[in-house]
Design an enzyme around this catalytic site. Structure first.
Site, PDB file in Angstrom:
ATOM      1  N   CYS A 122       0.811  -1.228   0.000  1.00 52.40           N
ATOM      2  CA  CYS A 122       0.000   0.000   0.000  1.00 52.40           C
ATOM      3  C   CYS A 122       0.837   1.267   0.000  1.00 52.40           C
ATOM      4  CB  CYS A 122      -1.009  -0.018   1.142  1.00 52.40           C
ATOM      5  SG  CYS A 122      -0.269  -0.198   2.770  1.00 52.40           S
ATOM      6  N   CYS A 130      -3.314  -2.845  -1.125  1.00 54.57           N
ATOM      7  CA  CYS A 130      -2.229  -3.700  -0.644  1.00 54.57           C
ATOM      8  C   CYS A 130      -1.811  -4.777  -1.639  1.00 54.57           C
ATOM      9  CB  CYS A 130      -2.624  -4.314   0.697  1.00 54.57           C
ATOM     10  SG  CYS A 130      -2.984  -3.074   1.954  1.00 54.57           S
ATOM     11  N   LYS A 195      -5.783  -9.116  11.272  1.00 56.28           N
ATOM     12  CA  LYS A 195      -5.699  -7.675  11.055  1.00 56.28           C
ATOM     13  C   LYS A 195      -7.070  -7.184  10.628  1.00 56.28           C
ATOM     14  CE  LYS A 195      -3.366  -4.127   8.332  1.00 56.28           C
ATOM     15  NZ  LYS A 195      -2.258  -3.858   7.411  1.00 56.28           N
ATOM     16  N   ARG A 205      -1.780   6.087   7.790  1.00 54.65           N
ATOM     17  CA  ARG A 205      -1.937   6.297   6.348  1.00 54.65           C
ATOM     18  C   ARG A 205      -1.453   7.681   5.945  1.00 54.65           C
ATOM     19  NH1 ARG A 205      -7.615   2.827   5.672  1.00 54.65           N
ATOM     20  NH2 ARG A 205      -6.650   0.876   6.343  1.00 54.65           N
ATOM     21  N   ARG A 217     -10.515  -1.349   2.483  1.00 54.76           N
ATOM     22  CA  ARG A 217      -9.775  -2.619   2.532  1.00 54.76           C
ATOM     23  C   ARG A 217     -10.632  -3.775   3.057  1.00 54.76           C
ATOM     24  NH1 ARG A 217      -5.149   0.015   1.488  1.00 54.76           N
ATOM     25  NH2 ARG A 217      -4.046   1.286   3.009  1.00 54.76           N
ATOM     26  N   GLU A 233      -7.992 -17.504  11.273  1.00 58.40           N
ATOM     27  CA  GLU A 233      -6.873 -16.871  10.548  1.00 58.40           C
ATOM     28  C   GLU A 233      -5.528 -17.242  11.184  1.00 58.40           C
ATOM     29  OE1 GLU A 233      -6.472 -15.291   7.883  1.00 58.40           O
ATOM     30  OE2 GLU A 233      -8.224 -14.100   7.325  1.00 58.40           O
ATOM     31  N   LYS A 248      -4.114  -7.132  15.410  1.00 54.74           N
ATOM     32  CA  LYS A 248      -3.991  -5.698  15.125  1.00 54.74           C
ATOM     33  C   LYS A 248      -5.347  -5.129  14.746  1.00 54.74           C
ATOM     34  CE  LYS A 248      -2.002  -2.618  11.768  1.00 54.74           C
ATOM     35  NZ  LYS A 248      -1.317  -2.499  10.521  1.00 54.74           N
ATOM     36  N   SER A 274      -1.458   3.328  15.137  1.00 53.21           N
ATOM     37  CA  SER A 274      -1.288   4.776  15.073  1.00 53.21           C
ATOM     38  C   SER A 274      -2.425   5.561  15.723  1.00 53.21           C
ATOM     39  CB  SER A 274      -1.123   5.201  13.611  1.00 53.21           C
ATOM     40  OG  SER A 274      -2.249   4.799  12.840  1.00 53.21           O
ATOM     41  N   TYR A 313       4.385   2.793  18.903  1.00 57.93           N
ATOM     42  CA  TYR A 313       5.057   4.074  18.664  1.00 57.93           C
ATOM     43  C   TYR A 313       5.565   4.672  19.969  1.00 57.93           C
ATOM     44  CZ  TYR A 313       2.832   3.203  14.250  1.00 57.93           C
ATOM     45  OH  TYR A 313       2.441   2.597  13.090  1.00 57.93           O
TER      46      TYR A 313
END
Ligand code: PBG
Length: 324
Positions: A122, A130, A195, A205, A217, A233, A248, A274, A313
């Site tokens: 992406c 992606c 995810k 982004r 997405r 998954e 996530k 983020s 972060y």
């Protein structure tokens, strides 16, 4: 007789008692620091929605890696911001691309730091999706071909671990086969297994310039309402050879982290994304919450939920504080 007999407060009386009873410890080795690497030199450009997070040119990223290493953070995950984008995301598997250049420089300067590469397209596609777009959707198997190429290119330039984040079916197996064919069977895969299609990715982004140019997405990332599907998954990725599985985002999905923890003996990672970071920074700045208290509460909560590793972060800030 005094009432009550059971008094939980007896063990909360002093800081030392509280330390003794503490069930969850967060330390620097739990952290994986995400870094955004861009072309140029001497560039350190703060992301407006993520105070304390920077787009860095390779030389600056190397400096940051040295600091993180000194602070005891064992790993970084790199995201590349390429010079130019195209429909097939060729920048991702260009042997002299931004990630490959960063890999070489970081590996040389800080050889012991675990160098993880995010593996997605992406940031490299002009449409911001992606993978390869066909008929307004991402073509899964055409994307797998690009994933194989990218995996080999990333590892050849110095990556120690790969983290496929595009939610393409069969990605882990494709990477495993491609790497093993080159003899790189010792390179682990940390799969973004569960995810979710999340509003919490907004600031990322901006930072990576990777918002989809059309649509969303939802045909590849998961529906936030689904818990059982996350376990399916994870099971698929483990069967394909994933070494570490990831959930996530983290905060709205702590139940999923716990379920995954209970499902597998393999290491579980969680991505404190983020938007989760930006909300803390923004409310802290407004004086509406105490940033530091909330940061530790969040990191501890993610660990308590069952994560062994936290992509965050806050890694630099939190590790710095642990050294005090
Ligand atoms: C790329 C990727 C994304 C994030 C990590 N890898 C963005 C997305 O899926 O849109 C999000 C990280 C964050 O929000 O901190 N596929």
């Amino acid at each position: 007789m005094a009432f009550p007999i059971n008094r939980s407060r007896r063990l909360r009386k002093t800081e030392n008692l509280r330390r003794m009873m503490r069930e969850t410890q967060v330390s620097a080795e739990d952290f994986i620091a995400p870094l955004f690497v861009c072309p140029g030199e001497g560039i350190r450009k703060e992301v407006p929605s993520m105070p304390g997070v920077f787009q860095m040119s390779v030389d600056e990223a190397v400096k940051e890696c040295r600091v993180l290493d000194r602070l005891g953070v064992p790993a970084v995950i790199l995201f590349g911001i390429p010079e130019s984008k195209d429909a097939l995301g060729t920048g991702a598997y260009d042997d002299s691309g931004i990630i490959q250049t960063a890999n070489q420089a970081i590996k040389e300067a800080v050889p012991d730091l675990v160098l993880i590469n995010d593996l997605c397209f992406c940031e490299y596609t002009d449409h911001g999706h992606c993978g390869v777009v066909r008929n307004s959707d991402v073509d899964n198997d055409a994307t797998l071909d690009l994933i194989r190429k990218t995996a080999v290119s990333q590892v050849n330039s110095g990556a120690d671990m790969l983290a496929p984040s595009g939610m393409m079916d069969g990605a882990v197996k494709a990477i495993r086969e491609a790497l093993d064919a080159t003899g790189a069977y010792g390179i682990p895969i940390m799969a973004y297994s569960a995810k979710y299609s999340s509003g919490f990715y907004g600031p990322f982004r901006d930072a990576a310039g990777s918002a989809p140019g059309f649509g969303n997405r939802k045909t590849y990332q998961m529906d936030p309402a689904n818990r059982r599907e996350a376990l399916a998954e994870v099971a698929l990725d483990l069967a394909e050879g994933a070494d570490i599985v990831m959930v996530k985002p983290a905060l709205a999905y702590l139940d999923v982290i716990r379920e995954v923890r209970n499902l597998t003996g393999r290491p579980v990672a969680a991505y404190n994304v983020s938007g989760e970071y930006a909300m803390v920074k923004a409310a802290g700045k407004m004086g509406w919450i105490d940033e530091n208290t909330v940061m530790w509460e969040i990191l501890t909560g993610i660990k308590r939920a069952g994560a062994d590793l936290i992509l965050t972060y806050f890694a630099h800030q939190a590790a710095e504080e642990l050294q005090k």
